[in-house]
Each structure stands twice: as C-alpha cells, then as structure tokens.
Design an enzyme around this catalytic site. Structure first.
Site, mmCIF file in Angstrom:
data_model
loop_
_atom_site.group_PDB
_atom_site.id
_atom_site.type_symbol
_atom_site.label_atom_id
_atom_site.label_comp_id
_atom_site.label_asym_id
_atom_site.label_seq_id
_atom_site.Cartn_x
_atom_site.Cartn_y
_atom_site.Cartn_z
ATOM 1 N N GLU A 102 7.988 7.879 35.529
ATOM 2 C CA GLU A 102 8.284 8.679 36.843
ATOM 3 C C GLU A 102 10.124 8.899 37.083
ATOM 4 O O GLU A 102 10.014 9.726 37.744
ATOM 5 C CB GLU A 102 7.825 7.577 37.871
ATOM 6 C CG GLU A 102 6.386 7.456 38.133
ATOM 7 C CD GLU A 102 5.527 6.556 36.974
ATOM 8 O OE1 GLU A 102 6.372 6.230 35.896
ATOM 9 O OE2 GLU A 102 4.308 6.559 37.192
ATOM 10 N N GLY A 123 -0.044 7.285 36.633
ATOM 11 C CA GLY A 123 -1.756 7.036 37.493
ATOM 12 C C GLY A 123 -2.510 6.497 36.327
ATOM 13 O O GLY A 123 -3.540 5.701 36.719
ATOM 14 N N GLY A 148 -1.063 11.434 38.023
ATOM 15 C CA GLY A 148 -1.350 12.025 39.440
ATOM 16 C C GLY A 148 -0.890 13.424 39.323
ATOM 17 O O GLY A 148 -0.200 13.957 38.820
ATOM 18 N N ASP A 151 5.106 3.067 39.673
ATOM 19 C CA ASP A 151 4.251 2.300 40.675
ATOM 20 C C ASP A 151 3.116 1.954 40.103
ATOM 21 O O ASP A 151 3.030 1.441 39.105
ATOM 22 C CB ASP A 151 4.239 3.254 42.167
ATOM 23 C CG ASP A 151 3.689 4.614 41.835
ATOM 24 O OD1 ASP A 151 3.223 5.149 42.863
ATOM 25 O OD2 ASP A 151 3.247 5.063 40.585
#
Lengths: 397, 198
Positions: free
Chosen positions: A137, A114, A64, A145
C-alpha cells in the site's frame, strides 16, 4: 454471467474459489458480499467441518479495486461508496478471522493487500512454491490495512514493520519461515490435501492440524530468504524496531557501511523507503505500533478511522499513487508525493489527522468515519474454542 | 465400543530404504495413518452418541466412517505386505502363490507390469491391489479410489498410490515408486493371505 466467487461442497469441506483470474482475483464489492453471505451460511452449517479458501489462476487475490476506490473518493457525492466498500471489507476480514469452523487458506499464488485480508486471520495459512505475499500500500500512497496491524506485529521480530513500510514481498518457503503462513505445502499436493480435509468427521482444529502436519514440507537446513538468516534478522531488528521513521532511516544509513549482503540489503531497503509516500510511511508505522496492543476488532476500528481520512482526501498521496503506479503503471518514477519528504510530515499531525479526532485537525471538520458492525464476542469465543481444541491431548478419552 | 489404535510397524522406520525413505515411513505411519485412526474413533463416537432414530445424522457420518475406516484397514494391511529388501520375505519363493502368478499372468514380471499399469492409471488418489477372485480362484488386478477398501476380492497385495506414499522420495514420478516398491514387497505375507483365501 461470470460467477466471481464459486462455492463448492466436497464431503465435509466447503470451498470458495475466487474466480476473477484476469484481474488476479482483485476484490470488488460484489465479491465481498458474496464471500460474506457464503461464509455466514457455512459457519452455521452443521455438516460443514472445514472451510477452504482458494483462487483461480496464478493469484489467490492480488488486492482490491484501487482505481475504483480512488475515483469514488474524489468527490463528496461519491465518497460514501469508497467508505462503504472499506467498511464491508473490514467486516468481512473480521468475520473470516472469527469463524467457528477451522478455516484453511491456500495462498497458492499472489496474495497481496486485500488478499492478505482474506488469509492473514485464518488459523491455517498454506504457502506453496507459488506464493508471493506483500502489503504494497505505501507504494500507492496508502497504508496497509485489512487487519494487518493486528496480525503483522504478532509475528516474530520486526518482519511486519519491514513489510508494511517497504511494501517488499516474501516468496515460497520464506512466507512460512517468517510465520505469515503456518505450513509450506507443494502446489501439486493441494488437491490431495483438500480430499483429506473433505473427510473430517468433525469441525476440529486439532484434526485439521493433524492432517496438515502430514503434508507440510519439513525444514531444510538452509533458510530460503536472507531475512531469515541470523545476519539478516539482526539487521532487520536493528533498523525496524524504532517508533519513528527518522530513526529507522538513520539506522539503515549506518548499516549501509556493513560488508556484503548486509550492506546491500540496507541500501536496497533505503532506496525502497525513499520511493514511498512519506505520509503513508508515518501512518503505517504508527498503525502497526498501535495494533500490537489491539484485538482484531479494535484494530479494524482504528483502521476505519485512518482509512476514512484517506478516502476524504486528507492526504492527496492516495490519488497520486494510484494514478502514477496503477493507472499509468509507472513504478520507476517517484510519484509527486505531498509533502515530499519525511521531515515535512510532523508526527503529531499524522496522529491527529489519522488516529485521533482532535480539534483543529482535518478530521474534526470533514471526515465521517463509518461505524463497523463487529460482534466483539465472536473474537473471544473463537479464541476460547481454538485454545480448547488445540490444547486437547491426542486420542480420545 | 471399539477403540482403534495405530498398529506398530513390523520393522524400523528406515528398514525399507533406499526404496522408501525413513522420512516417508515416519510421516505416513505417525501422521497419515494415525489421522485415520483418530478420525475413525471420532466418527464412531459421534455415531454412538446419536439417538437411534436420527437417520439423517447417521447418514452424514457414513462418509467419514467409510473414508477413515477404509484408511485404517488399507494402511494396516499395507505395512504388513512390505518387508526390508534384504529379508527372505521379500523374495517370491517356490510355492502355491508363485504357481498361481505364473498361471494367471505368465510370470512375476508380467504380473508386476499389470498391477503397476492399473495403479499408475488411477486418476486422483487410491490403491492398487493384487486380489484373489474367491469364486474363480483366479488372481486379478483391481483398483479402489480414495480409501475404499477392497471388498470384491481377497487382498493379496496392496499398493498405496496416494501422493503422501511416495511424493517426498519420487516427487510426481509415480512409475519410479511403483518400480521400487516391488523390492520391498512381502511375498511371504502375500502367500499366507493367498492360502487363507483359497
């Protein structure tokens, strides 16, 4: 104006192509909305029998737009934008994981963060020799996530825990060997595969499985990654099956005394963990342990809670990480994490700040957690559908 | 309602080695051809369950019927026009087919060169054919795309140029596959087809 997501119809197949190749197809808000509306239409279109995900260029999707997210999260006025992006992204992840049509993702390139969110929850995940996957991350002070805490703990053994904590990557055939991909197919065969899928006469999961089986490259005798070997798996399980970071680190330290590749692996892994944000490591470990028990919807709700804390500055590491690693492109210096070491991050604090809304925690006062619009029945319906179709016998009655 | 089934190979899975491997023959027959059969049956079942005046739905099924039906026809013909290299069927014996090849191409080598050239030049996936023009009674080289069956000519010999037919053995070097396949071509079957089509 450039079309960020290109939809295509070929026979009974509906194909989306992420089209932001110079940014490695990194997801921004318009792309999330385009994907959602396109998939909604296809999932209910009768003539559509299979949905295929692809990306232009050398990435499927590298993640992302973290710089924009970090920027928005800095102030109370703009924070809602970051939260809104994450909310819509998680809702998209859920939608992609509960499609009623067979969904095939061609992870023919870099697939990280993402990008994993777009592919992990698909029933058919194709790795090629170009595939590189990672959940990086913790390198930027955040935690994995996009539903990773539902998908990764369900892989065989502790590979998921290893990937989320270290941010390490898997490449090519290894992506299949560890179960992140369901099939391994050479890149040059992918267009023929899509041609075949385009002629499916009904939205049948077993029909897609049959076609993919004809393209999957059969196992060779040698494992392509160290972690898929017996010795590698042993070390992985030994070190990463603990529920506390300190125990993981202690086991790895002990493993550094092993001979050869095993000792070397332990050293490299320790060095990687040392570079990561201590807070992020503890959040990531807690998340993946909890996620194993959760449905995809429940997992995303848990993640929204933790993510909301991050976007509200509960840990400064996200901004530090994005600034050092992404904006300044410095991957050699250990970012100025705060707290700087694992021992300064109490486990109970991590739980109350990121997972629960207890009194006295940062969460109680300043964190607004967006409510995800997830139709929980979709997940059950999809599970039942897949079970019915895939267990049906070959041939017709 | 007809139910199509996967025909057995006329030889063992390893019989065409070293020109076409056991691995390819197994996947090609048990997976790819079987999938066409399965999907053809499914498409026909869907068609049969439609109301008589539901033209829109019938049209939608046509692509699946064409593709899977063609795939089934083409592969069924293909298995038959292959034979183990050592068997007498793999030699072009003196006879009407040999005469026709010499007449229409000059020689066997010339015919092979023309078929291979046209087949290699196909963009994407499809089939290369030696066909008989039933009007002029001449042998001609034809290609069809995807799984379209050969309808304009009588089928004498077919060559599958979908990647799944050769990739595992020859990777992307199509021409090596096309050279190799003539060692396992069943000229006896080809001649039988030729005689039947005259």
């Amino acid at each position: 104006m450039q079309r960020l997501v290109i939809p295509r119809s070929h026979g009974a197949a509906r194909i989306y192509e992420l089209n932001r190749p110079r940014k490695l197809n990194a997801l921004n808000e318009p792309m999330i909305h385009l994907l959602r509306s396109t998939l909604e239409a296809w999932d209910s279109e009768e003539a559509c029998n299979v949905i295929v995900g692809t990306g232009k260029g050398r990435a499927f999707c590298a993640g992302g737009d973290v710089i924009a997210l970090a920027e928005a999260s800095k102030s109370a006025e703009t924070r809602h934008k970051a939260l809104s992006f994450m909310k819509h992204e998680y809702e998209l992840n859920y939608f992609m994981g509960t499609l009623s049509k067979p969904y095939v993702v061609l992870m023919n390139g870099i697939t990280m963060g993402g990008g994993m969110g777009l592919s992990m929850h698909a029933p058919f995940r194709i790795a090629s020799e170009n595939t590189i996957i990672a959940m990086p991350e913790t390198r930027i002070g955040f935690y994995p996530d996009v539903g990773a805490n539902h998908f990764l703990p369900r892989l065989k053994g502790q590979i998921g825990t290893y990937l989320v904590l270290t941010g390490a990557d898997l490449r090519g055939r290894a992506v299949f060997e560890h179960g992140v991909a369901t099939h391994f197919i050479r890149a040059e065969r992918l267009s023929e595969l899509v041609e075949n899928l385009a002629h499916l006469s009904e939205p049948s999961f077993s029909g897609v499985e049959e076609i993919l089986a004809g393209y999957h490259e059969q196992e060779t005798d040698e494992a392509s990654s160290y972690l898929a070997t017996t010795k590698g798996r042993e070390g992985l399980e030994d070190a990463f099956s603990h529920d506390r970071l300190e125990q993981i680190v202690a086991t790895l330290r002990w493993l550094t005394t092993s001979d050869g590749k095993a000792g070397q692996w332990a050293k490299e892994t320790l060095a990687a963990l040392d570079m990561r944000s201590p807070t992020a490591l503890k959040v990531a470990l807690e998340a993946i342990r909890r996620g194993k028990q959760l449905s995809l919807a429940q997992d995303l709700v848990m993640e929204m809670r933790a993510t909301a804390s991050y976007m509200s500055g509960v840990s400064p590491d996200f901004l530090t990480g994005v600034d050092t690693v992404v904006a300044k492109k410095d991957s050699k210096t250990r970012p100025a994490w705060s707290p700087a070491s694992l021992s300064e991050v109490p486990y109970e604090r991590v739980v109350s700040d990121f997972f629960e809304g207890g009194e006295g925690s940062a969460s109680a006062s300043s964190v607004t957690v967006p409510v995800l619009a997830l139709d929980q029945e979709r997940e059950e319906r999809r599970r039942a559908l897949e079970k019915r179709q895939r267990s049906s016998s070959e041939g017709l009655e | 309602m007809a139910k199509y089934t996967l025909p057995d190979l006329p030889y063992a899975y390893d019989a065409l080695q070293p020109y076409i491997s056991k691995e390819i023959m197994t996947l090609h027959h048990k997976n790819h051809h079987q999938t066409y059969v399965t999907n053809l049956n499914a498409a026909e079942a869907n068609l049969a369950s439609l109301a008589g005046d539901d033209i829109k739905e019938k049209l939608k099924l046509q692509a699946a019927l064409r593709f899977n039906g063609g795939g089934h026809i083409n592969h069924s013909l293909f298995w038959k026009n292959l034979a183990p290299a050592q068997s007498p069927a793999a030699r072009l014996a003196a006879g009407p087919l040999k005469d026709a090849i010499n007449r229409d191409f000059g020689s066997l080598e010339a015919m092979i060169k023309e078929v291979n050239g046209a087949t290699a030049a196909l963009q994407g996936s499809g089939w290369g054919w030696l066909g008989l023009n039933t009007k002029s009674k001449k042998l001609e080289v034809v290609t069809t795309p995807n799984q379209d069956p050969l309808l304009s000519h009588a089928v004498i010999i077919g060559i599958d140029i979908w990647e799944h037919a050769y990739y595992l053995d020859y990777k992307n070097v199509k021409v090596n596959y096309l050279d190799a396949i003539w060692h396992v071509m069943n000229f006896q079957e080809a001649e039988a087809r030729y005689k039947a089509a005259l």
